[in-house]
Structure formats: C-alpha cells, structure tokens
Design a protein around this motif. Sequence first.
Motif, PDB file in Angstrom:
ATOM      1  N   ALA A 109       5.789 138.406  65.380  1.00  0.00           N
ATOM      2  CA  ALA A 109       6.070 138.782  66.759  1.00  0.00           C
ATOM      3  C   ALA A 109       6.063 137.535  67.623  1.00  0.00           C
ATOM      4  O   ALA A 109       5.342 136.574  67.341  1.00  0.00           O
ATOM      5  CB  ALA A 109       5.037 139.782  67.265  1.00  0.00           C
ATOM      6  N   GLY A 110       6.891 137.553  68.662  1.00  0.00           N
ATOM      7  CA  GLY A 110       6.933 136.438  69.597  1.00  0.00           C
ATOM      8  C   GLY A 110       7.771 135.271  69.092  1.00  0.00           C
ATOM      9  O   GLY A 110       8.556 135.403  68.154  1.00  0.00           O
ATOM     10  N   GLN A 111       7.567 134.127  69.711  1.00  0.00           N
ATOM     11  CA  GLN A 111       8.329 132.924  69.365  1.00  0.00           C
ATOM     12  C   GLN A 111       7.901 132.412  67.995  1.00  0.00           C
ATOM     13  O   GLN A 111       6.709 132.203  67.756  1.00  0.00           O
ATOM     14  CB  GLN A 111       8.127 131.837  70.422  1.00  0.00           C
ATOM     15  N   GLN A 112       8.852 132.214  67.113  1.00  0.00           N
ATOM     16  CA  GLN A 112       8.599 131.704  65.769  1.00  0.00           C
ATOM     17  C   GLN A 112       9.262 130.342  65.616  1.00  0.00           C
ATOM     18  O   GLN A 112      10.393 130.137  66.079  1.00  0.00           O
ATOM     19  CB  GLN A 112       9.153 132.659  64.700  1.00  0.00           C
ATOM     20  N   TYR A 113       8.553 129.440  64.957  1.00  0.00           N
ATOM     21  CA  TYR A 113       9.053 128.090  64.702  1.00  0.00           C
ATOM     22  C   TYR A 113       8.687 127.757  63.265  1.00  0.00           C
ATOM     23  O   TYR A 113       7.509 127.732  62.921  1.00  0.00           O
ATOM     24  CB  TYR A 113       8.404 127.097  65.674  1.00  0.00           C
ATOM     25  N   GLN A 114       9.683 127.555  62.424  1.00  0.00           N
ATOM     26  CA  GLN A 114       9.443 127.273  61.015  1.00  0.00           C
ATOM     27  C   GLN A 114      10.155 125.980  60.626  1.00  0.00           C
ATOM     28  O   GLN A 114      11.200 125.646  61.187  1.00  0.00           O
ATOM     29  CB  GLN A 114       9.952 128.421  60.128  1.00  0.00           C
ATOM     30  N   GLU A 115       9.572 125.291  59.654  1.00  0.00           N
ATOM     31  CA  GLU A 115      10.160 124.042  59.156  1.00  0.00           C
ATOM     32  C   GLU A 115      10.347 124.107  57.652  1.00  0.00           C
ATOM     33  O   GLU A 115       9.540 124.727  56.954  1.00  0.00           O
ATOM     34  CB  GLU A 115       9.257 122.849  59.476  1.00  0.00           C
ATOM     35  N   VAL A 116      11.385 123.446  57.183  1.00  0.00           N
ATOM     36  CA  VAL A 116      11.624 123.254  55.757  1.00  0.00           C
ATOM     37  C   VAL A 116      11.815 121.763  55.539  1.00  0.00           C
ATOM     38  O   VAL A 116      12.644 121.133  56.217  1.00  0.00           O
ATOM     39  CB  VAL A 116      12.868 124.027  55.273  1.00  0.00           C
ATOM     40  N   THR A 117      11.044 121.189  54.629  1.00  0.00           N
ATOM     41  CA  THR A 117      11.180 119.775  54.293  1.00  0.00           C
ATOM     42  C   THR A 117      12.015 119.660  53.028  1.00  0.00           C
ATOM     43  O   THR A 117      11.696 120.247  52.004  1.00  0.00           O
ATOM     44  CB  THR A 117       9.802 119.121  54.077  1.00  0.00           C
ATOM     45  N   VAL A 118      13.118 118.903  53.131  1.00  0.00           N
ATOM     46  CA  VAL A 118      14.022 118.673  52.015  1.00  0.00           C
ATOM     47  C   VAL A 118      13.668 117.312  51.414  1.00  0.00           C
ATOM     48  O   VAL A 118      13.650 116.307  52.131  1.00  0.00           O
ATOM     49  CB  VAL A 118      15.500 118.683  52.472  1.00  0.00           C
ATOM     50  N   ASN A 119      13.383 117.274  50.113  1.00  0.00           N
ATOM     51  CA  ASN A 119      13.038 116.039  49.416  1.00  0.00           C
ATOM     52  C   ASN A 119      14.178 115.652  48.478  1.00  0.00           C
ATOM     53  O   ASN A 119      14.668 116.494  47.726  1.00  0.00           O
ATOM     54  CB  ASN A 119      11.756 116.226  48.597  1.00  0.00           C
ATOM     55  N   ALA A 120      14.578 114.378  48.528  1.00  0.00           N
ATOM     56  CA  ALA A 120      15.707 113.932  47.712  1.00  0.00           C
ATOM     57  C   ALA A 120      15.534 112.462  47.336  1.00  0.00           C
ATOM     58  O   ALA A 120      14.622 111.787  47.795  1.00  0.00           O
ATOM     59  CB  ALA A 120      17.017 114.129  48.471  1.00  0.00           C
ATOM     60  N   ASN A 121      16.447 111.981  46.523  1.00  0.00           N
ATOM     61  CA  ASN A 121      16.444 110.569  46.105  1.00  0.00           C
ATOM     62  C   ASN A 121      17.210 109.714  47.107  1.00  0.00           C
ATOM     63  O   ASN A 121      17.869 108.764  46.749  1.00  0.00           O
ATOM     64  CB  ASN A 121      17.074 110.433  44.709  1.00  0.00           C
ATOM     65  N   SER A 122      17.115 110.043  48.360  1.00  0.00           N
ATOM     66  CA  SER A 122      17.922 109.419  49.409  1.00  0.00           C
ATOM     67  C   SER A 122      17.102 108.476  50.281  1.00  0.00           C
ATOM     68  O   SER A 122      15.901 108.353  50.141  1.00  0.00           O
ATOM     69  CB  SER A 122      18.525 110.520  50.288  1.00  0.00           C
ATOM     70  N   GLN A 123      17.795 107.845  51.206  1.00  0.00           N
ATOM     71  CA  GLN A 123      17.159 106.989  52.197  1.00  0.00           C
ATOM     72  C   GLN A 123      17.486 107.552  53.573  1.00  0.00           C
ATOM     73  O   GLN A 123      18.649 107.537  53.948  1.00  0.00           O
ATOM     74  CB  GLN A 123      17.666 105.554  52.083  1.00  0.00           C
ATOM     75  N   PRO A 124      16.535 108.158  54.312  1.00  0.00           N
ATOM     76  CA  PRO A 124      15.147 108.400  53.945  1.00  0.00           C
ATOM     77  C   PRO A 124      15.039 109.516  52.905  1.00  0.00           C
ATOM     78  O   PRO A 124      15.978 110.290  52.719  1.00  0.00           O
ATOM     79  CB  PRO A 124      14.490 108.810  55.262  1.00  0.00           C
ATOM     80  N   SER A 125      13.892 109.611  52.259  1.00  0.00           N
ATOM     81  CA  SER A 125      13.722 110.544  51.146  1.00  0.00           C
ATOM     82  C   SER A 125      13.386 111.969  51.589  1.00  0.00           C
ATOM     83  O   SER A 125      13.414 112.878  50.768  1.00  0.00           O
ATOM     84  CB  SER A 125      12.631 110.041  50.198  1.00  0.00           C
ATOM     85  N   ARG A 126      13.071 112.163  52.866  1.00  0.00           N
ATOM     86  CA  ARG A 126      12.744 113.492  53.390  1.00  0.00           C
ATOM     87  C   ARG A 126      13.511 113.776  54.665  1.00  0.00           C
ATOM     88  O   ARG A 126      13.724 112.893  55.485  1.00  0.00           O
ATOM     89  CB  ARG A 126      11.258 113.598  53.700  1.00  0.00           C
ATOM     90  N   LYS A 127      13.854 115.055  54.811  1.00  0.00           N
ATOM     91  CA  LYS A 127      14.482 115.516  56.046  1.00  0.00           C
ATOM     92  C   LYS A 127      13.859 116.854  56.399  1.00  0.00           C
ATOM     93  O   LYS A 127      13.736 117.734  55.543  1.00  0.00           O
ATOM     94  CB  LYS A 127      16.002 115.679  55.856  1.00  0.00           C
ATOM     95  N   VAL A 128      13.440 117.010  57.658  1.00  0.00           N
ATOM     96  CA  VAL A 128      12.840 118.257  58.111  1.00  0.00           C
ATOM     97  C   VAL A 128      13.894 119.047  58.884  1.00  0.00           C
ATOM     98  O   VAL A 128      14.480 118.547  59.848  1.00  0.00           O
ATOM     99  CB  VAL A 128      11.603 117.990  58.996  1.00  0.00           C
TER     100      VAL A 128
END
Length: 137
Positions: A109-128
């Motif tokens: 209920a109410g305002q929801q804020y969710q994150e997913v962190t993507v991990n890869a062999n890239s530069q940078p190695s993470r993206k949120v």
Amino acid sequence: MALCACNGGGSQSEIDVDLIQNPNSAQGTDASVGLPTMDFDCDLHDFGRITEGESIAYSFHFTNRGKSDLVINGCSASCGCTVADYPKGRIAPGQDGYVTVSFNSRGKAGQQYQEVTVNANSQPSRKVLKITAQVGN
C-alpha cells in the motif's frame, strides 16, 4: 608469511575465464576501453497509480556499446515482490537487449520504490534499475 581465506559457507559458482577482464593495466593505460558496456535508455520507471494485488512489468532497454561481448551474471532485487528477467547469453558489441522488472503489489500500500541491481562483465560492472508505483485500493 601466511595466507588465509574464508569460504564463508556460501555457494560457489564458476565463471568462464575468458569473461574475466582486468580494467587496470600494469602500464597505467586504461584497459577498460575494450570492455563491454550496459547503456540503458533509462534507469527509472514510474508505473503511476495501480491497484493493490496487481502484477506489473517494465522492460528496460539497453545496448552494449563496448568492444567485447556483454554477459549479465545475474540480477538482485531489493524485495521479494520484485523479480528481473534478463538475457542469459552473450550480447555482442552493438547489440541490444532488455531487462524486464516485474512487481507484484499484493499486500502493498502507498508509495512503493523498488530496485534491481544488474551485475555483468561490463564497465561499470553494476547498474541499478528503479521502479516506483503508488499502490491503492
């Protein structure tokens, strides 16, 4: 001299040796130039108002603008109500793909804020990647 290591009892996974690339060079040059990249069109999606119990999804588009194959190693979400689906194979330079983030608003209920962190062999190695929604009745 002694060396010690702690396994921590966690699970182990093997990574292809050809996917490991060190962006630091002994010569002091920037070796990250040849690494793959995950260039997303956007990293935030607002679903607006939704009804409690509704399941929704958004596909975040990305392109590998690097000079070698991109491999996404996995995605982790900030809550069990959110999951991500991503390409399991190699993404060649210049190719694109999608990371689809699904959110189940059951019990929310109410305002929801969710994150997913993507991990890869890239530069940078993470993206949120972030999603928001206003959950109501």
